[in-house]
Design an enzyme around this catalytic site. Structure first.
Site, PDB file in Angstrom:
ATOM      1  N   LYS A  54       0.847  -1.198   0.000  1.00  0.00           N
ATOM      2  CA  LYS A  54       0.000   0.000   0.000  1.00  0.00           C
ATOM      3  C   LYS A  54       0.879   1.243   0.000  1.00  0.00           C
ATOM      4  CE  LYS A  54      -3.928   1.817   2.723  1.00  0.00           C
ATOM      5  NZ  LYS A  54      -4.791   1.552   3.908  1.00  0.00           N
ATOM      6  N   SER A 111      -9.664   1.395   3.044  1.00  0.00           N
ATOM      7  CA  SER A 111      -8.880   2.231   2.165  1.00  0.00           C
ATOM      8  C   SER A 111      -7.779   1.452   1.413  1.00  0.00           C
ATOM      9  CB  SER A 111      -8.216   3.339   2.980  1.00  0.00           C
ATOM     10  OG  SER A 111      -7.332   2.795   3.940  1.00  0.00           O
ATOM     11  N   SER A 121      -9.661  -1.038   7.192  1.00  0.00           N
ATOM     12  CA  SER A 121      -9.186  -0.893   5.809  1.00  0.00           C
ATOM     13  C   SER A 121      -8.500  -2.106   5.209  1.00  0.00           C
ATOM     14  CB  SER A 121      -8.241   0.298   5.714  1.00  0.00           C
ATOM     15  OG  SER A 121      -9.005   1.465   5.708  1.00  0.00           O
TER      16      SER A 121
END
Ligand code: GLN
Length: 493
Positions: A85, A160, A184
């Site tokens: 990420k 997210s 997330s």
């Protein structure tokens, strides 16, 4: 091995095949980039990737294998293409956090968890899209544009860490690292039929994870199966002198996971986390599954959980407003031009550099921390958080595990979540309690939404450092439920 066959392997299966020279890392990286070439323009899972560098590294891995005298001594993920990420620093590579503020930011060091992944032999091929600074649940709040659900481009992948889940789901990585502040990792994993583990707070170092809400931020794996999740967790966890909140946590015994049985286990299902949607139906199926397999499943009343969304948004926004104060146009990141003085520099930089959702959180954070509201908002939320922790420790004095949905249903349509921020916050009801309590929680594929046919996960929560328990139970579920999604990818080849 044919490309499609390679792409159907889990990370551990691929690592084994590479070690045994049935596949080369170069072939695996090539197969992944072919997927990327074909589908990335529709999915937009990545913010950046580096093909040549990845291929060079893959060839080095292959050399290590062919020169090795003892393949069992090779690093556990040698040659496996993975994604991380974009809020996890990777030295020399842009780390944008999905924000204009960090559009050009190139960190001079790597996050500890990323370094550990590299030491484990993984070939990091790129950085994945995310809601700006981790704020959101759809990956639509990225400055660089939304990620789309790989199985249905009209829908969001969740967030997210939506880029991290989408990449693994469509064959553009074999596993990924995400981060989870309030859900997330778990939400996007649930929407894409993957396993997403939020480890115990502190068990994985936060050094090099760009802060959103420091008391809840955790890095963890998104994978095609529970064994991969355990393997990645074992690689990234451990005490790190660079993060004073990190702690040495027990490793998960993967072979023990195979022997786990739910027989005789006591499983609680918090009343407050149940719902009527498709995930409620999947929850009932999971409850029946556990009962049929010899566990005792009971509904449990945890009244304080009714307040968890409010507590989470007060505390996480307060922490976010403090953490994001560093983006001032002076130290690093975006800097506005044509300003008359330093005050205008701050204002213009932050007005232009942050997106709508981030600004909303900063405003909320400043409000709850203001002298006027500090006691009635922030302090109260802190007290209530303690009550959430107590409620969980009471529950775990009796129950081995807690079971709940992950999200209200399957992946929502693009734009659906964004219409009303409050309803998107409320959709975090099932994931934020574990975040507040700092306990481990996992999303495992268990059902499908009848209307859309899209995957729906189930959440298992355990006591702090209870990764062995929740991963064991997840493995049990995975083996018997038929939702072993390593074999079931989204985008057509
Ligand atoms: N949806 C939650 C939020 O917007 C969780 C985000 C996260 O875990 N990073 O805050």
């Amino acid at each position: 091995m044919e490309k499609e066959k390679i792409l159907n392997l889990t990370a551990l299966e691929l690592a084994k095949a590479i070690r045994e020279q049935k596949v080369t890392s170069e072939e695996a990286v090539t197969a992944v980039f072919e997927k990327i070439d074909k589908n990335e323009c529709n999915v937009h899972a990545y913010l950046s990737f580096w093909r040549e560098e990845a291929l060079d590294l893959a060839r080095k891995c292959d050399e290590m294998v062919s020169e090795s005298q003892d393949i069992s001594a090779l690093p556990p993920l040698l040659g496996v293409p993975v994604a991380v990420k974009d809020n996890l620093l990777l030295c020399g590579k842009k780390t944008t956090c999905g924000s204009k503020m960090l559009e050009e930011y190139i960190p001079p060091f790597s996050a500890t968890c990323v370094e550990k992944l590299q030491k484990a032999g993984a070939v990091i091929i790129g950085k994945t899209n995310m809601d700006e600074f981790g704020m959101g649940a759809s990956t639509e709040h990225s400055y660089f544009g939304a990620t789309r659900h790989p199985m249905d481009p009209q829908r969001v992948p969740g967030g997210s860490s939506g880029g991290s889940s989408a990449a693994v789901a469509y064959g553009a990585a074999f596993a990924s690292l995400g981060t989870d502040t309030g859900g997330s990792i778990r939400q996007p994993a649930s929407f894409s039929g993957l396993v997403g583990l939020r480890p115990t707070y502190g068990s994985v170092s936060r050094h090099g994870l760009v802060a959103f809400a420091s008391s809840m931020d955790v890095c963890g794996p998104i994978t095609r199966g529970t064994a991969d999740a355990a393997a990645l967790f074992n690689i990234v966890n451990g005490r790190d002198p660079k993060d004073q909140t990190s702690i040495s946590a027990p490793k998960v015994d993967i072979s023990e996971m195979e022997n786990y049985s739910v027989k005789g286990k006591l499983i609680g299902v918090p009343k407050q986390l149940q719902n009527e949607g498709s995930s409620g139906k999947v929850l009932r199926e999971a409850m029946a599954f556990f009962t049929e397999n010899g566990a005792t499943v009971e509904e449990i009343d945890m009244p304080v959980l009714d307040f968890s969304v409010a507590i989470y948004y007060i505390l996480s926004s307060a922490e976010a407003s403090a953490n994001l104060s560093r983006y001032d146009g002076i130290r690093y990141g975006y800097r506005a031009s044509d300003v008359a003085d330093v005050s205008e520099l701050y204002t213009k930089t932050r007005s232009e550099g942050f997106g709508k959702e981030v600004k909303r959180r900063i405003l909320l954070g400043n409000y709850v921390l203001s002298s006027e509201h500090f006691n009635d908002c922030f302090r109260q939320a802190e007290r209530a958080r303690d009550m959430v922790k107590e409620a969980f420790s009471d529950a775990f004095s009796k129950y081995d595990l807690l079971l709940s949905p992950v999200a209200p249903g399957a992946a929502p349509l693009l734009g659906e979540i964004d219409k009303d921020p409050l309803s998107s916050y409320i959709a975090d009801l099932c994931t934020v309690p574990a975040s507040l309590a700092g306990i481990p929680a996992i999303s495992v594929p268990f059902g499908k939404d009848e209307e859309t046919g899209l995957p729906v996960g189930i959440q298992l929560m355990g006591p702090a450092f209870g990764e062995q328990e929740i991963l064991g139970a997840s493995r049990f579920l995975e083996k018997r439920s038929g939702f072993y999604t390593g074999k079931e990818k989204g985008v057509e080849a």
